[in-house]
Design an enzyme around this catalytic site. Structure first.
Site, PDB file in Angstrom:
ATOM      1  CG  ASP A 184      -2.931   3.444  -2.248  1.00 32.54           C
ATOM      2  OD1 ASP A 184      -3.973   2.784  -2.041  1.00 32.54           O
ATOM      3  OD2 ASP A 184      -2.295   4.020  -1.348  1.00 32.54           O
ATOM      4  CD  GLU A 185      -5.903  -1.385  -0.562  1.00 34.73           C
ATOM      5  OE1 GLU A 185      -5.627  -2.225   0.307  1.00 34.73           O
ATOM      6  OE2 GLU A 185      -6.821  -0.562  -0.460  1.00 34.73           O
TER       7      GLU A 185
ATOM      8  CG  ASP B  47      -1.957   1.078   1.208  1.00 37.54           C
ATOM      9  OD1 ASP B  47      -3.158   0.752   1.235  1.00 37.54           O
ATOM     10  OD2 ASP B  47      -1.589   2.269   1.164  1.00 37.54           O
TER      11      ASP B  47
HETATM   12  N1  DCP Z   1      -8.546   8.611  -1.275  1.00 34.54           N
HETATM   13  C1  DCP Z   1      -9.535   9.569  -1.458  1.00 34.54           C
HETATM   14  N2  DCP Z   1     -10.526   9.718  -0.524  1.00 34.54           N
HETATM   15  C2  DCP Z   1     -10.550   8.915   0.571  1.00 34.54           C
HETATM   16  C3  DCP Z   1      -9.565   7.937   0.771  1.00 34.54           C
HETATM   17  C4  DCP Z   1      -8.556   7.809  -0.187  1.00 34.54           C
HETATM   18  O1  DCP Z   1      -9.507  10.297  -2.441  1.00 34.54           O
HETATM   19  N3  DCP Z   1     -11.519   9.060   1.477  1.00 34.54           N
HETATM   20  C5  DCP Z   1      -7.465   8.514  -2.265  1.00 34.54           C
HETATM   21  C6  DCP Z   1      -6.300   9.376  -1.873  1.00 34.54           C
HETATM   22  C7  DCP Z   1      -5.276   8.424  -1.375  1.00 34.54           C
HETATM   23  C8  DCP Z   1      -5.562   7.164  -2.144  1.00 34.54           C
HETATM   24  O2  DCP Z   1      -6.953   7.187  -2.354  1.00 34.54           O
HETATM   25  O3  DCP Z   1      -3.967   8.910  -1.596  1.00 34.54           O
HETATM   26  C9  DCP Z   1      -5.149   5.901  -1.442  1.00 34.54           C
HETATM   27  O4  DCP Z   1      -5.908   5.715  -0.260  1.00 34.54           O
HETATM   28  P1  DCP Z   1      -5.272   5.211   1.088  1.00 34.54           P
HETATM   29  O5  DCP Z   1      -6.386   4.898   2.000  1.00 34.54           O
HETATM   30  O6  DCP Z   1      -4.257   4.161   0.822  1.00 34.54           O
HETATM   31  O7  DCP Z   1      -4.563   6.512   1.683  1.00 34.54           O
HETATM   32  P2  DCP Z   1      -3.130   7.094   1.405  1.00 34.54           P
HETATM   33  O8  DCP Z   1      -2.358   6.269   0.458  1.00 34.54           O
HETATM   34  O9  DCP Z   1      -3.286   8.522   1.015  1.00 34.54           O
HETATM   35  O10 DCP Z   1      -2.458   7.100   2.823  1.00 34.54           O
HETATM   36  P3  DCP Z   1      -1.828   5.867   3.612  1.00 34.54           P
HETATM   37  O11 DCP Z   1      -0.383   6.207   3.742  1.00 34.54           O
HETATM   38  O12 DCP Z   1      -2.517   5.865   4.920  1.00 34.54           O
HETATM   39  O13 DCP Z   1      -2.074   4.624   2.815  1.00 34.54           O
HETATM   40 MG    MG Z   2      -2.216   4.190   0.713  1.00 29.30          MG
END
Ligand code: DCP
Ligand code: MG
Length: 440
Positions: A132-133, A20
């Site tokens: 992203d995962e 992720d």
């Molecule tokens: N995303 C979004 N709205 C949300 C959750 C996520 O637009 N409510 C988008 C932005 C994130 C991407 O999806 O960058 C990936 O979601 P993740 O939950 O993996 O969050 P991040 O990668 O940003 O942070 P982390 O480091 O916690 O994985």
């Molecule tokens: Mg993420």
């Protein structure tokens, strides 16, 4: 520690990795603007020009320290972390302010594609669950010996070759691997070996168990169940009485029992990309430029997936929401970027004078069979245009779709980031301008 003794694991020897990306959209922005590294960075919508509605897509870990998080109203984010006055100049020393950037799905999707390409080098069995995962079955390619080193090398190569940062969890089950990848974010890795799963879960808050959301967590707290360990020790009958079938399911997850195996998604039935203009565009040249870019992107994606296509189509959205699709089918499957471009442009010709707010390009009737690439001679000439509403175009679902006015889903099934079973669509893949609303 004999994995075979673990109840509920489908293949006792299975080694599952969950990868992720850390603050993914923010990491993408940092990749193309390295001055943003180390800055409190918020990616979202609706923070400009007196706008107040909109939401945070993600925040860098520096911004999270100010309490900014995904899905938060942008107005609240701005309260917690005001936008830097000289917002466009990162590097200035204003620790109490942050930098805001708008969402650019097309760019994030292209970065995600690079990460995916890397992951697919690691294993035959990769399941992408959101932008992203992904889960990887690394039983045969890595195994338990040396898995720490593998995870560390994978993270290094994602960082050096793609330019974003990933966290990795490895475990004998998918649910444990997912929780593990989250434990040492950002830039972390956690390996849970067979026999350690139950202990690994025991101390976690109950919300970390797959399938337990905030509401269930509150209800569990009323029953005195606060940690995953409490949940694992609870009486499954009681849980089932209270939550139905799901009660037993979360009890099993809390005990580290998860029979799922990593299954790659089936081949998509179509591949598409679309992109919106900020304001409707009439200029023919601008529309053609957009279609050219989209056509290349779609052909590139088909190339990576080793897909040939027999139908090439476009979508044209006229304000406010008039969705037009046109498609042309070829006598046989091809893999030819120039042809995608020329047919898409040709189909666009009909909309030469239209005001357009969104354009899409799609290839369908996909063929993943290996083998000789069909020769292209004559295909274009022989192609029939299906655009008058009387010829049906077959959609990815196999349902006949009238050319012309059609439903958004033909192109818009977007890969919204979400949990295991949401995310990328089963039947088509669209890189769209995802609206933030989808993610809340
Ligand atoms: N995303 C979004 N709205 C949300 C959750 C996520 O637009 N409510 C988008 C932005 C994130 C991407 O999806 O960058 C990936 O979601 P993740 O939950 O993996 O969050 P991040 O990668 O940003 O942070 P982390 O480091 O916690 O994985
Ligand atoms: Mg993420």
């Amino acid at each position: 520690m004999d994995a075979a003794r673990l109840p509920g694991t489908a293949r006792p020897e299975q080694v599952v990795a969950h990868v992720d990306m850390d603050c993914f959209y923010a990491a993408c922005e940092r990749r193309r603007e390295p001055e943003l590294v180390g800055e409190p960075l918020v990616v979202g919508m609706g923070y400009e020009g007196g706008e107040t509605h909109g939401a945070v897509a993600t925040a860098s870990y520096e911004a999270r320290e100010h309490g900014v998080e995904s899905a938060m109203a942008i107005s609240e984010a701005l309260e917690r972390l005001p936008r830097r006055a000289d917002a466009e100049t990162p590097g200035s020393d204003h620790p109490e302010t942050g930098i805001y950037r708008p969402v650019d799905m097309d760019y994030y999707e292209s970065v995600a594609e690079e990460v995916r390409a890397l992951l697919h080098e690691q294993s035959e069995t990769v399941r992408e669950v959101s932008i992203d995962e992904a889960y990887l079955d690394i039983t045969d390619t890595v195994g338990w010996d040396g898995v720490e080193r593998w995870a560390s090398e994978l993270r290094d190569s994602i960082e050096s070759e793609v330019g974003v940062v990933a966290s990795v969890g490895v475990a004998p089950t998918m649910s444990a691997a997912k929780v593990a990848s989250d434990r040492e974010k950002p830039d972390g890795q956690v390996v849970v070996r067979p026999g350690e799963v139950r202990q690994f879960f025991a101390d976690l808050p109950v919300e970390d168990v797959h399938g337990v959301g905030p509401v269930t967590a509150r209800e569990l707290a009323e029953l005195g169940i606060e940690s995953a360990g409490d949940l694992a020790d609870a009486d499954p009958e009681t849980l089932e009485g209270r939550f139905g079938e799901r009660g037993r399911e979360i009890w099993r997850y809390a005990r580290g029992e998860d029979t799922r195996t990593v299954t790659p998604r089936g081949d998509p039935k179509s591949l598409s990309r679309e992109s919106a203009f900020t304001d409707a565009v009439e200029d023919g040249e601008e529309k053609r430029r957009k279609v050219t870019t989209l056509a290349r992107a779609v052909a590139d994606r088909a190339h990576r997936k080793e897909a040939r296509y027999q139908t090439i189509g476009i979508k044209v959205v006229e304000p406010p929401f008039d969705i037009n699709t046109r498609a042309r089918s070829l006598p046989g499957p091809v893999a030819d970027a120039d042809l995608v471009e020329s047919i898409a442009l040709d189909l666009l010709g009909e909309f030469e004078d239209s005001a357009v707010r969104k354009l899409g390009v799609r290839v369908s009737n996909l063929d993943f069979s290996a083998g000789e690439q069909a020769s292209l001679g004559g295909f274009e000439a022989a192609g029939t245009t299906e655009s008058d509403g009387s010829d049906a175009v077959t959609t990815e679902s196999g349902e006949p779709e009238q050319a012309g006015q059609t439903s958004l889903t033909a192109f818009d099934e977007d890969g919204t980031p979400s949990s295991d079973d949401g995310g990328r669509p089963e039947h088509s893949e669209t890189d769209g301008q995802a609206s933030l609303g989808d993610f809340g």
